[in-house]
Design a protein around this motif. Structure first.
Motif, PDB file in Angstrom:
ATOM      1  N   GLU A 240       0.806  -1.225   0.000  1.00  0.00           N
ATOM      2  CA  GLU A 240       0.000   0.000   0.000  1.00  0.00           C
ATOM      3  C   GLU A 240       0.846   1.286   0.000  1.00  0.00           C
ATOM      4  O   GLU A 240       0.623   2.173  -0.819  1.00  0.00           O
ATOM      5  CB  GLU A 240      -0.960   0.031   1.187  1.00  0.00           C
ATOM      6  N   PRO A 241       1.833   1.430   0.896  1.00  0.00           N
ATOM      7  CA  PRO A 241       2.584   2.687   0.895  1.00  0.00           C
ATOM      8  C   PRO A 241       3.309   2.937  -0.429  1.00  0.00           C
ATOM      9  O   PRO A 241       3.417   4.074  -0.875  1.00  0.00           O
ATOM     10  CB  PRO A 241       3.584   2.504   2.050  1.00  0.00           C
TER      11      PRO A 241
ATOM     12  N   HIS B  54       0.707   4.180  -3.133  1.00  0.00           N
ATOM     13  CA  HIS B  54       0.251   5.565  -2.986  1.00  0.00           C
ATOM     14  C   HIS B  54       1.393   6.573  -3.152  1.00  0.00           C
ATOM     15  O   HIS B  54       1.198   7.652  -3.693  1.00  0.00           O
ATOM     16  CB  HIS B  54      -0.446   5.743  -1.635  1.00  0.00           C
TER      17      HIS B  54
ATOM     18  N   ARG C  32      -3.828   7.177  -3.560  1.00  0.00           N
ATOM     19  CA  ARG C  32      -4.658   7.943  -2.630  1.00  0.00           C
ATOM     20  C   ARG C  32      -4.716   9.425  -3.012  1.00  0.00           C
ATOM     21  O   ARG C  32      -5.701  10.102  -2.776  1.00  0.00           O
ATOM     22  CB  ARG C  32      -4.045   7.785  -1.232  1.00  0.00           C
TER      23      ARG C  32
ATOM     24  N   MET D 210      -1.025  12.922   0.433  1.00  0.00           N
ATOM     25  CA  MET D 210       0.377  12.602   0.657  1.00  0.00           C
ATOM     26  C   MET D 210       1.159  13.917   0.606  1.00  0.00           C
ATOM     27  O   MET D 210       0.701  14.892   0.007  1.00  0.00           O
ATOM     28  CB  MET D 210       0.924  11.663  -0.432  1.00  0.00           C
TER      29      MET D 210
END
Lengths: 313, 218
Positions: free
Chosen positions: A42-43, A46, A276, A302
């Motif tokens: 996930e990180p 995004h 995101r 972000m």
């Protein structure tokens, strides 16, 4: 001569480094199934998309009748939230037969699965776990994978060239040559953008330069990772001495698709997720010191930073 | 001068921005599955059974016979309990041998919890604790108290032991109780003096058979 050689060589080195990192990531992900891989990545998903849509401009000034050309490199970095270095994903009330080894005494039970451990940017010393529970009692546990790189900074490097100056138009390209690596496939990085400044239609005394633009990019690391990113933006800048101070708003999207085959089960895994970051405010400044050095910050869901070094006129 | 001022202003702005912003969380951080009262009753039952296995060590230590500094180490190598317990014995506030001691401490080392295997083929539960015992050598009894943690998969439970009474040669604790808390649910386990213990959570009561771990709601 040395400077030119370095300019040509640096992007190639970056591509090789990125490819090696991609191979390491693929080796890790092939050890786990889709739910684990998705949470673990996930990180990266995004941050990568946010990075791609960063550093798309360093001034809103585009001449209407003077050819301009610049070439250089943009370095982007997303600064992750501290909690993004680990994850915990819970899948509740599932048939444990889908997760436990064949013949396990709890294979017929309904229970919960807890996947936890470092993310791709978490501890490289610690290994995650996948644990199956029945009535709060752990009945089976399997090892996950360690982090790939223990950092909160997710970088991206992009060589960039810009040509413009006619009717307030400017074109941009981010590109790296394809590399064909055995066991991995082709790597590819291509981005194309266009900007337009309406200032030549406005009064010469208009206090700031204005510009709108679009940029689309795609990155492929073999068949393992494919990303797309695009951004529509509007920006303004004003020159103070040797510095251009600029800011803008952007509406953007990004997608990362991951494909691999899990080693121990031989099951193909494929998932796709949207980034995101969907809009941002950018503020930055460019110093014109013969070369153009810019620094900027993009703030949205972000937080992304950019440093650029551009040669040209 | 103007150039220097411009650069300084930019550096100040950059520092201010760097210090003040942070990205949203993107990695999932789901809460653990909610435990039921019965789940916690089961866990506290297993913990009580482990306590019954471990408690006699402070009274019936049978390891190294001579330790001038009062320090010993006992190694559990059973299928259900594995690992080392550190022990310290003293008599009249001075280090002593285990067989004359009137007081003892028992604890697990840093980063070295005991591994419990309450479920055959299951994963280890990690038990860390620090217990104290008041020993009456003449009567052959000890009363134990202390606290610890039990890691059950991704869950971390805490427990306290109060007045756990054991007898030399006895099979079961003569009395005492333990409180066991996991995910906000607290079970009180009272040792009945025989091979049973009573577990209470709120107004629900179970009887625990310490011989085989069977839990029966009363």
């Amino acid at each position: 001569m040395v400077r030119r050689t370095l300019l040509l060589l640096a992007p190639m080195l970056v591509l090789v480094a990125a490819t090696v990192a991609g191979q390491d990531l693929e080796e890790l992900l092939t050890q786990v199934g889709e739910p684990y891989a998705e949470a673990y990545s996930e990180p990266l998903i995004h941050a990568f998309g946010a990075n791609q849509n960063t550093g798309l401009y360093h001034t809103a000034h585009i001449p209407a009748g003077k050819l301009t050309f610049s070439i250089g490199v943009k370095v982007m970095g997303t600064y992750l939230n501290e909690s993004d270095q680990s994850f915990q994903k819970v899948i509740e009330n599932v048939d444990l037969g889908d997760y436990l080894p064949e013949g396990h005494p709890n294979a017929g039970d309904t229970g919960d699965i807890v996947l936890a451990g470092p993310t791709v940017f978490g501890s490289t010393e610690e290994v995650g776990t996948g644990t199956a529970y029945v009535n709060g009692v752990p009945v089976y546990q399997v090892e996950g994978i360690p982090g790939l790189l223990d950092t909160r900074w997710v970088p991206l490097f992009a060589p960039e060239m810009q040509v413009g100056g006619l009717f307030g138009l400017k074109g941009s390209i981010r590109w790296l040559p394809e590399l064909n690596l055995s066991d991995y496939g082709k790597t590819k990085y291509l981005g194309l953008g266009i900007q337009w400044s309406p200032n030549f239609l406005l009064s010469p005394t208009f206090p700031v330069d204005l510009m709108v633009g679009y940029f689309g990019q795609e990155v492929e690391l073999g068949t393992f990772i494919q990303t797309d990113a695009s951004s529509v933006y509007a920006a303004a800048s004003k020159r103070f001495g040797i510095a251009d101070v600029y800011g803008g708003l952007a509406w953007e999207s990004s997608t990362m698709k991951v494909d691999y085959t899990q080693i121990d089960t031989d099951v193909p895994v494929s998932f796709e997720k949207d980034g995101r970051m969907t809009n941002r405010v950018t503020i930055g400044a460019t110093l014109n010191l013969g070369v153009m050095i810019n620094a900027e910050m993009g703030i949205g869901k972000m937080v992304v930073y950019n440093l650029g070094l551009m040669f040209g006129m | 001068m103007r150039k220097i001022f411009t650069i300084l202003m930019m550096l100040l702005l950059a520092g201010w921005l760097l210090a003040g912003c942070s990205s949203e969380e993107t990695a999932p951080n789901d809460p653990l599955p909610e435990l039921t009262n019965e789940d916690v009753a089961h866990q506290s039952g297993y913990m009580a059974m482990a306590l019954v296995e471990m408690a006699p060590v402070s009274l019936e230590f049978s390891g190294k016979a001579d330790a001038s500094d009062g320090r010993y180490q006992y190694t559990f190598a059973d299928p259900e309990i594995q690992g080392d317990v550190q022990l310290y014995f003293e008599q009249g506030d001075a280090p002593s041998g285990y067989d004359v001691a009137d007081y003892s401490q028992a604890w697990t080392g840093d980063e070295a919890p005991l591994a419990l295997y309450p479920i055959e083929g299951g994963i280890a539960w990690l038990l860390a604790f620090s217990l104290e015992s008041v020993i009456d050598q003449g009567a052959g009894t000890a009363v134990i108290g202390g606290a610890g943690t039990l890691t059950v998969g991704n869950y971390e439970a805490a427990f306290t032991v109060v007045g756990l009474a054991i007898e030399r040669g006895g099979d079961w604790p003569a009395g005492g109780y333990m409180t066991f808390t996991n995910e906000g649910i607290t079970a009180t386990v009272t040792f009945d003096g025989d091979n049973t213990a009573t577990i209470e959570i709120g107004d629900i009561t179970w009887m625990l058979n310490l011989s085989n771990g069977t839990l029966t709601e009363l």
